[in-house]
Design a protein around this motif. Structure first.
Motif, PDB file in Angstrom:
ATOM      1  N   MET A  91      60.191  41.899  41.980  1.00 15.90           N
ATOM      2  CA  MET A  91      61.224  42.644  41.137  1.00 15.90           C
ATOM      3  C   MET A  91      59.592  43.864  40.845  1.00 15.90           C
ATOM      4  SD  MET A  91      64.227  42.753  42.646  1.00 15.90           S
ATOM      5  CE  MET A  91      63.976  44.089  41.575  1.00 15.90           C
ATOM      6  N   ALA A  92      58.706  43.040  40.128  1.00 16.24           N
ATOM      7  CA  ALA A  92      57.882  43.753  39.264  1.00 16.24           C
ATOM      8  C   ALA A  92      56.983  44.566  40.428  1.00 16.24           C
ATOM      9  CB  ALA A  92      56.454  43.067  38.901  1.00 16.24           C
ATOM     10  N   LEU A  93      56.568  44.187  41.893  1.00 15.98           N
ATOM     11  CA  LEU A  93      55.829  44.808  43.038  1.00 15.98           C
ATOM     12  C   LEU A  93      57.031  46.211  42.819  1.00 15.98           C
ATOM     13  CD1 LEU A  93      53.889  42.346  43.047  1.00 15.98           C
ATOM     14  CD2 LEU A  93      53.701  43.011  45.366  1.00 15.98           C
ATOM     15  N   LYS A  94      58.090  46.263  43.708  1.00 18.22           N
ATOM     16  CA  LYS A  94      59.152  46.757  43.623  1.00 18.22           C
ATOM     17  C   LYS A  94      59.561  47.744  42.890  1.00 18.22           C
ATOM     18  CE  LYS A  94      63.909  48.153  44.182  1.00 18.22           C
ATOM     19  NZ  LYS A  94      64.642  49.187  42.947  1.00 18.22           N
ATOM     20  N   THR A  95      58.905  47.599  41.770  1.00 16.61           N
ATOM     21  CA  THR A  95      59.473  48.973  40.188  1.00 16.61           C
ATOM     22  C   THR A  95      58.378  49.229  40.036  1.00 16.61           C
ATOM     23  OG1 THR A  95      60.853  46.938  39.446  1.00 16.61           O
ATOM     24  CG2 THR A  95      59.888  48.983  38.044  1.00 16.61           C
ATOM     25  N   ALA A  96      57.047  49.010  40.505  1.00 16.63           N
ATOM     26  CA  ALA A  96      55.762  49.854  40.650  1.00 16.63           C
ATOM     27  C   ALA A  96      55.503  50.960  42.222  1.00 16.63           C
ATOM     28  CB  ALA A  96      54.794  48.833  40.888  1.00 16.63           C
ATOM     29  N   ALA A 107      49.370  58.377  48.271  1.00 13.65           N
ATOM     30  CA  ALA A 107      50.143  57.781  50.005  1.00 13.65           C
ATOM     31  C   ALA A 107      50.422  56.224  50.121  1.00 13.65           C
ATOM     32  CB  ALA A 107      48.537  58.450  50.815  1.00 13.65           C
ATOM     33  N   GLU A 108      51.237  56.231  51.355  1.00 11.64           N
ATOM     34  CA  GLU A 108      51.526  54.877  51.545  1.00 11.64           C
ATOM     35  C   GLU A 108      50.731  54.723  52.695  1.00 11.64           C
ATOM     36  OE1 GLU A 108      55.414  52.625  50.712  1.00 11.64           O
ATOM     37  OE2 GLU A 108      56.034  55.295  50.189  1.00 11.64           O
ATOM     38  N   PRO A 109      50.437  53.181  53.216  1.00 17.23           N
ATOM     39  CA  PRO A 109      50.647  51.671  52.223  1.00 17.23           C
ATOM     40  C   PRO A 109      50.344  51.761  51.235  1.00 17.23           C
ATOM     41  CG  PRO A 109      49.626  51.516  54.201  1.00 17.23           C
ATOM     42  CD  PRO A 109      50.423  52.629  54.826  1.00 17.23           C
ATOM     43  N   PHE A 110      51.333  50.640  50.418  1.00 18.46           N
ATOM     44  CA  PHE A 110      49.980  50.853  49.029  1.00 18.46           C
ATOM     45  C   PHE A 110      49.295  49.715  48.829  1.00 18.46           C
ATOM     46  CE2 PHE A 110      53.923  53.128  47.392  1.00 18.46           C
ATOM     47  CZ  PHE A 110      53.502  54.778  47.023  1.00 18.46           C
ATOM     48  N   ASP A 111      48.727  49.818  48.003  1.00 17.20           N
ATOM     49  CA  ASP A 111      47.457  48.982  47.866  1.00 17.20           C
ATOM     50  C   ASP A 111      47.606  47.998  46.131  1.00 17.20           C
ATOM     51  OD1 ASP A 111      46.332  48.746  50.219  1.00 17.20           O
ATOM     52  OD2 ASP A 111      44.499  50.634  49.428  1.00 17.20           O
ATOM     53  N   VAL A 112      47.460  46.299  46.358  1.00 19.06           N
ATOM     54  CA  VAL A 112      47.610  45.535  45.232  1.00 19.06           C
ATOM     55  C   VAL A 112      46.829  44.952  45.258  1.00 19.06           C
ATOM     56  CG1 VAL A 112      49.416  43.571  43.729  1.00 19.06           C
ATOM     57  CG2 VAL A 112      50.270  45.951  45.207  1.00 19.06           C
ATOM     58  N   VAL A 113      45.499  45.158  43.720  1.00 19.11           N
ATOM     59  CA  VAL A 113      44.407  44.372  43.355  1.00 19.11           C
ATOM     60  C   VAL A 113      44.904  42.914  43.243  1.00 19.11           C
ATOM     61  CG1 VAL A 113      42.081  44.036  42.346  1.00 19.11           C
ATOM     62  CG2 VAL A 113      43.459  46.317  43.586  1.00 19.11           C
ATOM     63  N   THR A 157      45.784  52.463  45.691  1.00 24.75           N
ATOM     64  CA  THR A 157      45.786  51.534  45.357  1.00 24.75           C
ATOM     65  C   THR A 157      46.377  51.830  43.989  1.00 24.75           C
ATOM     66  OG1 THR A 157      44.391  50.165  45.699  1.00 24.75           O
ATOM     67  CG2 THR A 157      44.963  49.611  43.263  1.00 24.75           C
ATOM     68  N   ILE A 158      47.891  50.957  43.726  1.00 26.41           N
ATOM     69  CA  ILE A 158      49.195  51.378  42.617  1.00 26.41           C
ATOM     70  C   ILE A 158      49.144  50.611  41.684  1.00 26.41           C
ATOM     71  CG2 ILE A 158      50.244  52.756  44.343  1.00 26.41           C
ATOM     72  CD1 ILE A 158      52.150  51.039  43.652  1.00 26.41           C
ATOM     73  N   MET A 159      48.066  48.946  41.531  1.00 37.70           N
ATOM     74  CA  MET A 159      48.866  48.253  40.668  1.00 37.70           C
ATOM     75  C   MET A 159      48.275  46.928  40.740  1.00 37.70           C
ATOM     76  SD  MET A 159      52.213  45.788  42.128  1.00 37.70           S
ATOM     77  CE  MET A 159      52.805  44.739  39.881  1.00 37.70           C
ATOM     78  N   ILE A 160      47.578  46.157  39.277  1.00 34.79           N
ATOM     79  CA  ILE A 160      46.775  45.065  39.622  1.00 34.79           C
ATOM     80  C   ILE A 160      47.468  44.215  39.162  1.00 34.79           C
ATOM     81  CG2 ILE A 160      45.498  46.274  37.092  1.00 34.79           C
ATOM     82  CD1 ILE A 160      42.778  45.585  38.655  1.00 34.79           C
ATOM     83  N   ASP A 186      44.398  54.760  36.080  1.00 33.70           N
ATOM     84  CA  ASP A 186      46.112  54.815  36.197  1.00 33.70           C
ATOM     85  C   ASP A 186      46.885  53.885  36.966  1.00 33.70           C
ATOM     86  OD1 ASP A 186      48.199  55.791  35.293  1.00 33.70           O
ATOM     87  OD2 ASP A 186      48.316  57.666  36.830  1.00 33.70           O
ATOM     88  N   LEU A 187      46.773  52.487  37.170  1.00 32.67           N
ATOM     89  CA  LEU A 187      47.529  52.003  37.782  1.00 32.67           C
ATOM     90  C   LEU A 187      48.259  50.988  37.159  1.00 32.67           C
ATOM     91  CD1 LEU A 187      44.455  49.729  39.393  1.00 32.67           C
ATOM     92  CD2 LEU A 187      46.051  51.800  40.199  1.00 32.67           C
TER      93      LEU A 187
END
Length: 402
Positions: A91-96, A107-113, A157-160, A186-187
């Motif tokens: 749900m953390a990834l879904k919310t982000a 642009a999608e697909p989004f990346d998570v580091v 990348t949108i999330m770390i 700004d991730l």
């Protein structure tokens, strides 16, 4: 019941002092309380907390308030009870993801580091949500390699994510440094605190040195923490916490275009048993912060006794800086898996890891000083035999779950 007894005959006895697998036993009194409250709500469904069972809404609010306070969330933070750490991370990834979609800047697909030690549930969540992971390939001193993570940040990348601590190595990641990366780019910064959320705060209060790991780091937007670990609740209850209530709109799911009216859930599950939630709340009420602190003090004392004993055994060492109840035993001189096989032959139950080959030893209140000393004696004998006879393990497999 006879069939159940027969089926369980080969199961690990979690109360056996030779079991050093994950255990969250803190006394028969707590187990009895859990059984009693779960029986009382066995027919209740958290899905209907807003209509049929308002007590569950109140209980969930108490659990979230305790969790937010423990992890130093600011005013205006919000949280949700989930069915486990994997759902909290999902749900953390879904919310982000949905927050990034709403902004429309990437642009999608989004990346998570991810750090090298990040939990597989994050990989699974990304796979199911149509996101991509960019995982570091190594660690530095058994912590996240922040420089390598920085090199993985790209235009999508949108999330770390960092961990406090991860299941592997048990060493808290440098959350402030990862947070600085998140702020710079700004991730969305998520801290997977499933393992340590209800232990590390008390370890820190007892003087254990750990990096700042919670909402005190300004760029942390979400945290996951498992009550069914060091909250000492039964399996099936975790929390996802968000820094700002406004972020919840990206977590919540709503639907009305069907005959039965308004449908809303804040997690993957629809129906949820009330038992784990109410049991978590009951244990929380019984122990309170002082009770959790006292348990942490006892567990840390046992773990440190084990650490010091291992340091005195030639050829063996503890890797990293354990922050919770578990540690990892390794060696530069002998085959530690051969040592593990000799422990298994004596009735011990442990777990294994790679990078490097290591054996997880998990201390709980099932153990006392005598149990720790017995393990140290057997470890010393096994290490001596492995060195003397140049023993190699027959099995080199490491299994977290299967």
């Amino acid at each position: 019941m006879a069939k159940l007894d027969k089926a369980q005959a080969a199961d690990v006895d979690v109360h056996d002092p030779r079991s050093f697998r994950p255990s969250y036993f803190v006394g028969r009194e707590v187990i009895d309380l859990i059984c009693e409250v779960q029986t009382r709500v066995v027919e209740q469904n958290v899905l209907y907390a807003g209509s049929s069972f308002p007590s569950l809404r109140e209980i969930e609010r108490d659990v979230i308030d305790f969790s937010l306070d423990l992890l130093n969330a600011p005013s205006g933070a919000i949280g949700t009870v989930t069915i486990g750490g994997s759902e909290s991370n999902f749900m953390a990834l879904k919310t982000a993801r949905d927050a990034a979609r709403a902004k429309g800047r990437v642009a999608e697909p989004f990346d998570v580091v991810l750090a090298h030690t990040a939990h597989p549930s994050l990989e699974k969540a990304a796979h199911m949500l149509g996101m991509r992971t960019r995982r570091a390939t190594s660690s530095i001193d058994f912590q996240a390699d922040v420089s390598q993570m920085a090199s993985l940040i790209g235009p999508q990348t949108i999330m770390i994510v960092g961990s406090a601590p991860p299941a592997a190595y048990a060493t808290v990641d440098p959350i402030p440094e990862i947070g600085a990366l998140a702020e710079k780019h700004d991730l969305w910064f998520h801290v997977d605190c499933c393992m340590g959320g209800f232990f590390v705060p008390f370890a820190e209060a007892l003087g254990q040195a750990v990096p700042t790991f919670d909402f005190r780091v300004p760029s942390v937007r979400s945290m996951s923490a498992d009550l069914h670990k060091f909250g000492y609740a039964p399996k099936g209850v975790s929390v996802l916490l968000l820094r700002e209530a406004a972020l919840f709109e990206h977590q919540d799911y709503r639907f009305e275009d069907w005959p039965f009216g308004h449908y809303a859930t804040s997690g993957v599950a629809g129906s949820r048993p009330a038992g784990p939630l109410v049991a978590a709340w009951a244990v929380m009420q019984k122990l309170g912060r002082q009770g959790y602190l006292d348990i942490a003090r006892r567990v840390i004392a046992l773990r440190q006794r084990l650490e010091h004993g291992i340091a005195a055994i030639p050829g063996l060492k503890v890797i990293g800086r354990p922050a919770a109840a578990h540690l990892f035993l390794a060696s530069d001189e002998i085959d530690v898996f051969a040592v593990d096989e000799m422990l298994e032959a004596k009735g011990y139950s442990t777990a294994r890891a790679w990078h490097p080959d290591s054996v997880q030893l998990w201390v709980s209140l099932n153990h006392d000083e005598a149990a720790i000393d017995a393990l140290l004696t057997d470890l010393s004998q096994a290490a001596d035999a492995a060195h003397r006879d140049a023993l190699r393990a027959r099995n080199r497999e490491a299994v977290y779950s299967r």
